[in-house]
Scaffold this motif. Structure first.
Motif, short mmCIF file in Angstrom:
data_model
loop_
_atom_site.label_atom_id
_atom_site.label_comp_id
_atom_site.label_asym_id
_atom_site.label_seq_id
_atom_site.Cartn_x
_atom_site.Cartn_y
_atom_site.Cartn_z
N SER A 135 0.83 -1.22 -0.01
CA SER A 135 -0.10 -0.11 0.26
C SER A 135 0.92 1.15 0.00
O SER A 135 1.97 1.19 0.26
CB SER A 135 -0.87 -0.15 1.24
N GLN B 158 -4.36 6.96 -7.04
CA GLN B 158 -5.62 6.91 -6.16
C GLN B 158 -5.76 8.07 -5.29
O GLN B 158 -4.96 9.18 -5.43
CB GLN B 158 -5.28 5.72 -5.14
N TRP C 204 -9.12 10.79 -3.13
CA TRP C 204 -10.51 10.69 -3.00
C TRP C 204 -11.19 12.22 -3.78
O TRP C 204 -10.41 12.97 -3.86
CB TRP C 204 -11.09 10.93 -1.42
N PHE D 241 -13.72 7.27 -4.75
CA PHE D 241 -12.17 6.99 -4.84
C PHE D 241 -12.01 7.40 -6.40
O PHE D 241 -12.87 7.60 -7.21
CB PHE D 241 -12.09 5.58 -4.55
N TRP D 242 -10.74 7.66 -6.73
CA TRP D 242 -10.31 8.01 -8.15
C TRP D 242 -10.51 6.60 -8.94
O TRP D 242 -10.87 6.64 -10.07
CB TRP D 242 -9.09 8.25 -8.12
N THR D 243 -10.22 5.61 -8.35
CA THR D 243 -10.02 4.16 -9.31
C THR D 243 -10.32 3.11 -8.22
O THR D 243 -10.63 3.09 -7.06
CB THR D 243 -8.79 4.27 -9.82
N THR D 244 -10.56 2.03 -8.90
CA THR D 244 -10.46 0.55 -8.39
C THR D 244 -11.80 0.28 -7.80
O THR D 244 -12.48 -0.90 -7.77
CB THR D 244 -9.44 0.11 -7.42
N TYR E 5 -16.10 4.16 -7.25
CA TYR E 5 -15.44 5.07 -8.48
C TYR E 5 -16.22 5.18 -9.82
O TYR E 5 -17.32 4.51 -9.81
CB TYR E 5 -13.87 4.72 -8.75
N THR F 265 -3.53 13.34 -4.71
CA THR F 265 -3.47 12.02 -5.02
C THR F 265 -2.28 11.33 -4.34
O THR F 265 -1.17 11.96 -3.80
CB THR F 265 -3.27 11.88 -6.40
N GLY G 279 -1.63 4.23 -6.31
CA GLY G 279 -2.71 3.09 -6.15
C GLY G 279 -1.90 2.07 -5.00
O GLY G 279 -2.64 1.55 -4.19
N ILE H 166 -7.35 1.17 -14.10
CA ILE H 166 -6.39 1.82 -13.21
C ILE H 166 -5.91 3.08 -13.90
O ILE H 166 -5.16 3.03 -15.03
CB ILE H 166 -5.15 0.81 -12.77
#
Lengths: 438, 308, 293
Positions: free
Chosen positions: A109, A161, A163, A289-292, A295, A321, A324, A361
């Motif tokens: 992470s 990634q 918010w 979220f931005w991705t995954t 989103y 940002t 990810g 992604i």
């Protein structure tokens, strides 16, 4: 006992393969040319521990294709990618570090609660990172102590990634609000919410049982009220959690909650349940979220690409940002050169395009342009991530024990009016002092 | 009462008297014990020694652990989270009489061959087989504010009793304890049933001939005969209540609301693996071991107290 | 007054039919309470089954409600993507040997501790209890390093031995509780007949503690089948992973996999339940056999 034997065998095989490679005239080159001399060592087994693998279908598909391609480019290489459960990966990672025995690559992470909390067991990659790579990839702060732009790199960041707020334009129009909404102050956001409520529309969808929404609100609140330097100070422990900057960061969520903009059962529902509510049109806004997950990729099919708007937090910095995830090489890795070649390959332009195509992604490479067919939200976010105004998401500054333990637990009570914010901040500071990684 | 003293005689002391018969073959005796002891010595005792040694060190898992004396234990005394979690565990311990009584009563009920007892015996084992993931999801739905339980309460006019079961700081811990007891009583039933199957029927029948009432037999015969099993179950649930309920609590409440259902095993896991404070985590483990042993000892003494 | 004769709790009747003609109020009350408790135990199972049989969208629309349509897709995916078959096989290859090994070692040890005159047997038993009292989380890293040092990492034998050792204290302790209720006269008689400790254990003690042994096997199977963290750390390679690790690893993205995880969990419940049914049926036979004796 069998270790020397195995090591010997490994070296033997590696030698044989190296000879074979040279004999074949070097085989594949392409992307990894930048590392120059290490090419000859790209052989043998690369063991990878990956907590995204075999959980997200899109990511799994992408990584399988890319691994296969890498093996084709380097005929002496076999990649052994092992899926690790996300909930318990810390246990197996810690065990590996204590015993100096484990894989060649670990997915991590981003930020203080992830890769940086393992930095004492990870290779510093600066010598391997080419200037070209350093230049074309973004989100390096996610793998650098103090979240600094420059410094030792303990991994290579992948994806973007963060918010961001999503809103349902149809519901906004119904309440007589603009369908190109971007509040200039938190007050404006709250009055828009009240207007939605007056029109009989649930302003925010959401679920905060596990406290993950609080991470997002904190991050957006902090970047909105403070400077990137203050984020760094928090990460380095120079700023206390009892600081006014932190108090300010929590205000937007507290005010939103107090204004009654969330469903009454917010603390009985999980974040995923909140995303579902939003997708079903049962709320006009959501912190996503931005991705995954949670989103645009989840919301577009449900409420329509044209109907899904994005807005950023008001205040100092709108775009925050982090990576990810990151790929790191532990110090005890047995096949570091090959591991590095794989990481480099996976961060290439071509791989980034594959990751976007298959898994949504967002690419953290400046030279990747999204296809025309990409959803408007994806293109907007990628563009935003490249703006000079972009800052590191302050959430990356939180240590694991604060991030996963004290903050969600304490804020849950503060938001429900059961305890004071002051007390919560003191508890966070106490945890931070106890668990700081030097 | 004769029956009770008869039951009491089937104790460890008589076993020992009998054992004297084989005392001539010393080596054979130890051969029975040796394989288990060797395995335990290597795979449990040695690691325990390692863990205890680590409790006196500061260790992040990367560099070598360095000795810091009693410092971890001093920190532990000041650790608010630990103390709070410990209180929650002690609240779970307080519920132990129910935790013994429920499976005991259910096992006795099944033992009477109540209609459908085979079915009940299987069904009562079901919650044990359910994974914590399922229990978390299931009770999350059943106990939600607008969930079936509150719905049922409201529909029968008991709306006043409807609560946010998993988001009320005063209620959540008791609710979680209730669910834990429900989720594990099947194990207890199984153990008690096995104990009942082992009852010395002759003593029971003798008591019946003596004209003892059902309750008298239960109290003076069955209870004493089952005492070793009851003792066993008590020790097991004390240990489990400190060391094995984190997965369930995690999926049910994530330790919340706030910190209302944090437990020491959760604290231990996050200190060890989330924060990487392996020395401190070992110290928590050692303190827990101490507390568990004291609690077990106390409860077993309490159980045996009436016997003498 | 024949209250005692009327109370079968302690007296498994040879003639089980006898109860039918005379339903007592007490029995009715027990039945009603049991029925309610049984309902609470069955309902979650229905919940898993229904989640496994419906689409994710259908689940999200009403998680606690009834499915609007049925699909077998989740079960297909449980086999094709979650590889539940391979995971189950991996688990069996670890759990079955461990359970057998535990049963053998625990029987011998408990017998020795209770019925053979071992000096310090009390102390040894206390030590066994102490071994259970240290939280396994603390032992994870010391045990992991040990397994690594002896070269058994990523080797099923390593996990089998660790599982055996971890559950052995519990098992020895459980069996000592049962060993104590073995009538001493029988052992003495066996001794007089000239049976050595091995034969006494095999032909006198084991039949008598069968209920306890069956219970032990059932419980150990269940506990080890559900164990996650030691398995995760000791069998690190994808192909050897056990069932709970496989499912845990798959549920990281619950919103996308509810149905598959439910299908996997439902299937994963089958082996422990089969073991339970198998051994408990046997136990019922043992019960009546004991009563006729």
């Amino acid at each position: 006992m069998t270790k020397p034997f195995r090591t010997g065998l490994g070296f033997g095989l590696a030698g044989l393969l190296a000879i074979a490679l040279v004999a074949c005239g070097g085989g594949g080159d392409s992307q990894s040319g930048a590392t120059g001399g290490s090419e000859a060592n790209v052989s043998g087994k690369i063991a990878v521990w990956d907590f995204e693998y075999e959980t997200t279908p899109g990511y799994t598909k992408a990584i399988k294709a890319l691994d296969a391609e890498f093996e084709k480019l380097h005929p002496g290489v076999t990649i052994e990618r092992t899926a690790q459960p996300y909930e318990n990966y810390e246990a197996i990672y810690r065990a590996a570090f204590t015993a100096h025995e484990g894989p060649d690559i670990m997915t991590m992470s981003p930020g203080q609660s992830g890769v940086l909390s393992y930095k004492n067991g990870l290779e510093e990659l600066n010598d391997r990172i080419s200037p070209e790579m350093n230049e074309s990839i973004s989100q390096w702060e996610s793998v650098t102590p103090g979240l600094a732009a420059e410094g030792p790199r303990y991994g290579v960041p992948f994806g973007i990634q963060g918010w961001v707020f999503y809103y349902n334009k149809q519901l906004f129009a119904k309440a007589g609000l603009s369908t190109s909404f971007q509040p200039k102050s938190w007050g404006e956001l709250i009055s828009a919410g009240k207007r939605l409520k007056a029109a009989g529309i649930q302003p925010f969808a959401g679920g905060n049982k596990e406290g993950s929404e609080t991470w997002g609100w904190f991050s957006l609140g902090f970047q909105s009220a403070n400077t990137p330097q203050q984020t760094t100070e928090l990460a380095e422990g120079k700023m206390s959690y009892t600081d006014e900057a932190v108090t300010k960061a929590f205000q937007p969520e507290i005010e939103t909650q107090e204004a009654g903009l969330y469903p009454s059962d917010r603390f009985g529902k999980t974040a995923i349940e909140g995303f579902t509510q939003f997708a079903e049109g049962k709320g006009a806004m959501i912190l996503g979220f931005w991705t995954t997950g949670g989103y645009w990729g989840d919301f577009n099919p449900a409420i329509g690409e044209k109907n899904l708007g994005i807005f950023y937090p008001p205040g100092n910095a709108q775009v925050g940002t982090l990576a990810g995830y990151a790929d790191s090489i532990p110090v005890f890795a047995k096949n570091k050169d090959a591991a590095w070649a794989l990481i480099e390959f996976l961060s290439s332009k071509k791989a980034s395009e594959t990751f976007f195509r298959e898994a949504g992604i967002l690419p953290n490479r400046g030279d990747v342009t999204l296809p025309k067919s990409a959803p408007v939200q994806a293109r907007e976010l990628v563009e935003a991530s490249r703006s000079p105004e972009r800052v590191i998401a302050p959430n990356a500054a939180l240590q694991a024990a604060v991030n996963f333990g004290t903050m969600p637990a304490e804020m849950n009570q503060v938001l429900q009016g059961r305890t004071s914010l002051e007390g919560a901040q003191e508890a966070m500071q106490e945890t931070a002092e106890k668990t700081r990684v030097e | 009462m004769t029956a009770s003293s008869g039951a009491g005689s089937v104790g460890p002391r008589t076993g020992r008297r009998h054992g004297a018969r084989h005392s001539g073959r010393g080596l054979t005796r130890w051969l029975f014990l040796l394989p288990a002891l060797v395995l335990l010595a290597v795979l449990i005792v040695y690691p325990i020694g390692d863990a205890i040694r680590l409790a006196f060190t500061s260790w992040d898992g990367f560099s070598a652990p360095h000795s810091i004396g009693l410092s971890n234990f001093e920190d532990l005394l000041k650790d608010k989270r630990f103390k709070e979690s410990l209180l929650h565990n002690l609240a779970i311990v307080v519920a132990i009489p129910i935790w013994i009584a429920v499976p005991y009563a259910v096992a006795c009920g099944i033992h009477t061959k109540v209609a459908g007892w085979r079915f009940f015996r299987l069904v009562f084992f079901l919650p044990v087989v359910l994974s914590p993931v399922v229990l978390g999801a299931y009770y999350g739905i059943v106990l939600a504010e607008s969930g079936p339980l509150n719905g049922a309460l409201r529909s029968v006019g008991l709306g006043g009793l409807a609560h946010e079961w998993l988001n009320d700081p005063a209620l959540t811990l008791p609710v979680v304890i209730g669910i834990i007891i429900w989720a594990t009583f099947g194990v207890g039933v199984l153990i008690f049933l096995a104990g009942l199957a082992n009852l010395d029927e002759e003593i029971v029948e003798a008591a019946q001939v003596d004209g003892a009432s059902r309750w008298q037999i239960q109290r003076h015969v069955v209870f004493w005969q089952l005492l070793p099993v009851i003792e066993f179950w008590t020790v097991i649930i004390v240990i489990a209540s400190f060391t094995a309920f984190f997965p369930l609590i995690y999926t049910l409440t994530k330790g919340g609301p706030g910190t209302a259902t944090f437990t020491v095993d959760f604290d231990l896991y996050s200190e060890a693996f989330t924060s990487g404070r392996l020395g401190y985590a070992s110290a928590i483990g050692v303190v827990m071991m101490f507390i568990i042993l004291v609690t077990c000892g106390g409860l077993v003494a309490l159980l045996r107290w009436r016997r003498s | 007054m024949n209250a005692a004769a009327d109370s079968p709790p302690l007296r498994p009747r040879l003639t089980a039919r006898r109860g039918i003609g005379r339903p007592s109020v007490g029995k009715l009350a027990i039945f009603v309470i049991f029925a309610a408790l049984a309902a609470s135990c069955i309902y979650p199972l229905l919940f898993v089954a229904s989640t496994a049989l419906r689409t994710n969208a259908d689940y999200r629309a009403s998680p606690g409600g009834l499915p609007s349509s049925f699909t077998s897709e989740n079960f297909e995916r449980a086999f094709s993507q979650l590889h539940i078959g391979r995971l189950a096989l991996n688990s069996l290859m670890v759990v079955v040997p461990a359970v057998i090994l535990i049963a053998i070692l625990a029987c011998c040890a408990a017998y020795a501790l209770v019925h053979l005159e071992i000096r310090l047997s009390r102390l040894l038993l206390a030590a066994v209890i102490c071994m259970m009292a240290l939280p396994p989380t603390v032992l994870l890293i010391p045990i992991f390093k040990l397994v690594l040092d002896v070269g058994l990492l990523n080797n099923r034998l390593g996990l089998i031995l660790v599982y055996t050792a971890l559950n052995l204290p519990f098992s020895i302790y459980l069996l000592t509780a049962f060993m104590r209720s073995v009538p001493v006269e029988l052992l003495r008689a066996a001794g007089i007949d000239g049976a050595g400790p091995v034969r006494t254990l095999w032909s006198v003690v084991l039949p008598l503690i069968r209920p306890g042994l069956m219970t032990l096997v059932t419980l150990n199977f269940l506990f080890l089948w559900n164990e996650l963290i030691f398995s995760l750390v000791i069998l690190q390679q994808g192909m050897g992973r056990t069932i709970m690790v496989g499912i845990a690893q798959f549920q990281a993205q619950p919103e996308k996999n509810y149905g598959v995880v439910a299908a996997g969990l439902l299937l994963s419940m089958i082996p422990p339940l089969l073991i339970f049914v198998f051994f408990q049926r046997d136990l019922a036979r043992g019960l009546t056999a004991g009563a006729t004796k």
